[in-house]
Write an enzyme that holds these catalytic residues in place. Structure first.
Site, PDB file in Angstrom:
ATOM      1  N   HIS A  91      -2.006  -1.928  -8.753  1.00 49.51           N
ATOM      2  CA  HIS A  91      -0.590  -1.625  -8.723  1.00 49.51           C
ATOM      3  C   HIS A  91      -0.100  -2.132  -7.365  1.00 49.51           C
ATOM      4  O   HIS A  91      -0.874  -2.182  -6.418  1.00 49.51           O
ATOM      5  CB  HIS A  91      -0.439  -0.097  -8.820  1.00 49.51           C
ATOM      6  CG  HIS A  91       0.947   0.344  -9.118  1.00 49.51           C
ATOM      7  ND1 HIS A  91       1.447   0.436 -10.395  1.00 49.51           N
ATOM      8  CD2 HIS A  91       1.953   0.709  -8.291  1.00 49.51           C
ATOM      9  CE1 HIS A  91       2.688   0.851 -10.344  1.00 49.51           C
ATOM     10  NE2 HIS A  91       3.032   1.018  -9.087  1.00 49.51           N
ATOM     11  N   SER A  94       9.193  -4.838  13.522  1.00 48.93           N
ATOM     12  CA  SER A  94       7.764  -4.843  13.228  1.00 48.93           C
ATOM     13  C   SER A  94       7.059  -6.062  13.828  1.00 48.93           C
ATOM     14  O   SER A  94       7.649  -7.144  13.949  1.00 48.93           O
ATOM     15  CB  SER A  94       7.555  -4.792  11.719  1.00 48.93           C
ATOM     16  OG  SER A  94       8.295  -5.812  11.104  1.00 48.93           O
TER      17      SER A  94
END
Ligand SMILES: [Fe+2]
Length: 577
Positions: free
Chosen positions: A10, A539
């Site tokens: 997933h 980030s």
């Protein structure tokens, strides 16, 4: 007692390990194998979880998966068979189910151990139950309303629950094809953002638009009786993969969500990377507006059924920080605890905690106070990587390091900041961050030109000292995981011009000293030099998963045009050490 939590096969595959109810380590596979949103089996993440505790797979007492292929099966089968590729969809469902059900063989195979030596009990926790568990069981509360929403998981898009003590009592499930996540994804795809996870980008485009298409989008998302109803003529049927395809190497591809009805009403879809026109901005605006209205509508309904002030929330849509920032004004909820890994990597923690509290009935003691659950690296390791790189560096004590880095940021330099344990979840929160001055007008352009290469409309985020937040933002509810967008006070917008979005908002991180003393002290030092208790925090990456290990940080530093890198106690400059 050791419990391994998994999100596997997933998107955002991940693993987490809890010991006697406390989350000890958690990481998404993408950070280790460097494939963004990796959707295979999280082999490296499992190994990293075990290594962090010096444990072997044979030591595990329980393994919990954040997906239950049995859950809502009747609904899945009915939907699969009703659609054109019906029987194929049905076969895919069956195959997937068989693979998911034998975790023992999967772990034995991937970690190369004898299957008969694995004695753990297996648990399958329904997708949205695991999402809610990942928020509620990490919160300090004994009672809360639980809410989860995303594109889909186990055929459900939305779940509401009453959480009390150990119990998460599911009150409501909204099944596919009804899905606010799918609605958002569908419009994003139509306006040219068709990669998994692009929704966050388009959220930044929304305030550039106006309400041209608002009425039309009201027709696509109707609100009724505490729920919502999509006009499914605008959507393509999702099929057995619930809107996603996973390639053989574990990459995620979105299936086309929008139907020809969209083309009929709005014209041709925008080609990715082509010019953004007012149509795209206006569609983004109306989409965010309608999404928020549906969200508040659902939350108000939930509050009627669970009349408390505390809201525990997760699911991919809970990353919509703009909506989160408004919920205090639009619903009776007064406190939120949102899982930092609100997307599907968070299922690993949620499933493990649900097994511990919900299934085994073990008492609650744990509270997730920060998101620093990933790996850390010794100074020796960092230094050996620096030596390999050939870069010039010097080692500094704590105070001189803070002074030097703060001074460099104050004079406009862009500094890579790599410290301690990596963050869990999609946001960099001061351990794998790139930092810059929030008050220099050209800083956004500098960052984009030199390092990030992001779309012009995406804002950069501020990290603010927690106790100073109220001076700078119109809301003082803390946002430790960068999951709320608030208005910046008018008298502070100039000081924060590089992080002030077009609608005068910022997606802030509130930094409390007890959560990250080094980062807090760095911002404090920066404030002493500039008078601003805020730094720009983006980030540490360049179009890749956020850096995890020192070698990746050094590589990113060498590839881009950062001015300096502070990695552990070592400072790396360009030519001016
Ligand atoms: Fe999900």
């Amino acid at each position: 007692m050791l419990i391994l939590g998994l999100n596997m096969f997933h998107a955002d595959a991940s693993a987490a390990i809890i010991e006697d109810g406390e989350v000890k380590f958690a990481i998404a596979e993408e950070r280790l194998n460097r494939i963004k949103h990796y959707a295979g089996f999280p082999t490296l993440a499992v190994q990293a979880c075990l290594d962090s505790l010096g444990a072997g797979v044979t030591d595990l007492d329980h393994v919990a998966v954040g997906q239950d292929t049995e859950a809502n099966l009747a609904k899945k089968v009915k939907y699969a068979l009703a659609n054109p590729r019906g029987i194929l969809n049905f076969i895919h469902l069956r195959r997937r189910k068989q693979a998911m059900r034998d975790v023992r063989s999967l772990l034995a195979h991937t970690l190369n151990v004898d299957r008969n030596k694995l004695h753990f009990r297996q648990h399958y926790v329904e997708h949205h139950l695991a999402h809610i568990a990942s928020a509620y069981y990490c919160s300090p509360w004994e009672k809360a309303a639980g809410f989860s929403y995303d594109g889909s998981g186990d055929f459900v898009s939305t779940m509401m629950a009453r959480c009390e003590g150990n119990c998460i009592d599911v009150l409501e499930r909204i099944f596919l094809p009804q899905s606010l996540g799918s609605f958002y994804t569908m419009i994003c795809e139509f306006i040219g953002y068709n990669q998994y996870g692009d929704e966050g980008k388009v959220m930044g485009l929304a305030p550039y638009g106006k309400d041209t298409y608002y009425e039309r989008l009201r027709e696509i998302v109707g609100l009724n009786n505490g729920s919502f109803k999509l006009n499914i003529n605008y959507f393509k049927p999702l099929g057995s993969n619930q809107g996603m395809e996973v390639t053989a190497d574990g990459r995620v591809r979105l299936a086309r969500h929008f139907s020809d009805e969209m083309v009929k009403h709005f014209g041709s879809p925008r080609e990715p990377h082509s010019e953004i026109t007012h149509r795209e901005m206006d569609l983004a605006y109306a989409m965010q507006q309608r999404f928020e209205e549906a969200f508040f509508h659902l939350l108000n309904q939930l509050h009627q059924r669970v009349p408390v002030e505390e809201l525990a929330m997760a699911g991919g849509c809970a990353l919509n920080s703009v909506a989160n920032g408004k919920l205090f004004d639009r619903t009776p909820f007064r406190q939120t605890w949102i899982q930092p890994a609100a997307g599907d990597e968070g299922l690993a923690i949620g499933a493990a905690l649900y097994a511990y509290h919900g299934v085994l009935g073990e008492p609650r003691r744990y509270e997730m106070k920060d998101s620093y659950l990933g790996p850390e690296f010794s100074d020796t390791h960092v230094e050996s990587e620096l030596k390999k790189s050939g870069l010039q560096y010097r080692k500094l004590e704590r105070e001189p390091l803070l002074e030097t880095v703060a001074e460099r940021i104050a004079r406009g330099e862009v500094v890579g900041w790599f410290q301690g344990r990596m963050e869990w979840g999609p946001r960099a929160l001061g351990n794998r961050s790139i930092l810059a001055h929030p008050g220099l007008p050209n800083m956004k352009d500098v960052l984009n030109a030199r390092i990030k290469h992001r779309e012009w409309f995406r804002p950069f985020a501020p990290s603010v000292l927690a106790e100073r937040q109220h001076e700078y933002f119109e809301h003082d509810h803390p946002s430790p995981f960068m999951l709320h967008v608030y208005k910046i006070r008018s008298n502070k917008r100039q000081q924060l011009c590089a992080v002030n979005h077009v609608d005068d908002t910022g997606r802030l991180q509130s930094v409390a000293r007890e959560e990250n003393p080094l980062y807090y002290d760095l911002i404090r030092t920066f404030e002493r030099k500039t008078g601003i208790p805020v730094v720009l925090n983006t980030s540490f990456n360049e179009n890749e998963p956020i850096v995890c290990a020192p070698a990746q940080a050094i590589d990113c530093f060498q590839r881009t045009k950062m001015d300096a890198l502070a990695i552990g106690p070592y400072l790396v400059g360009r030519s001016d050490l």
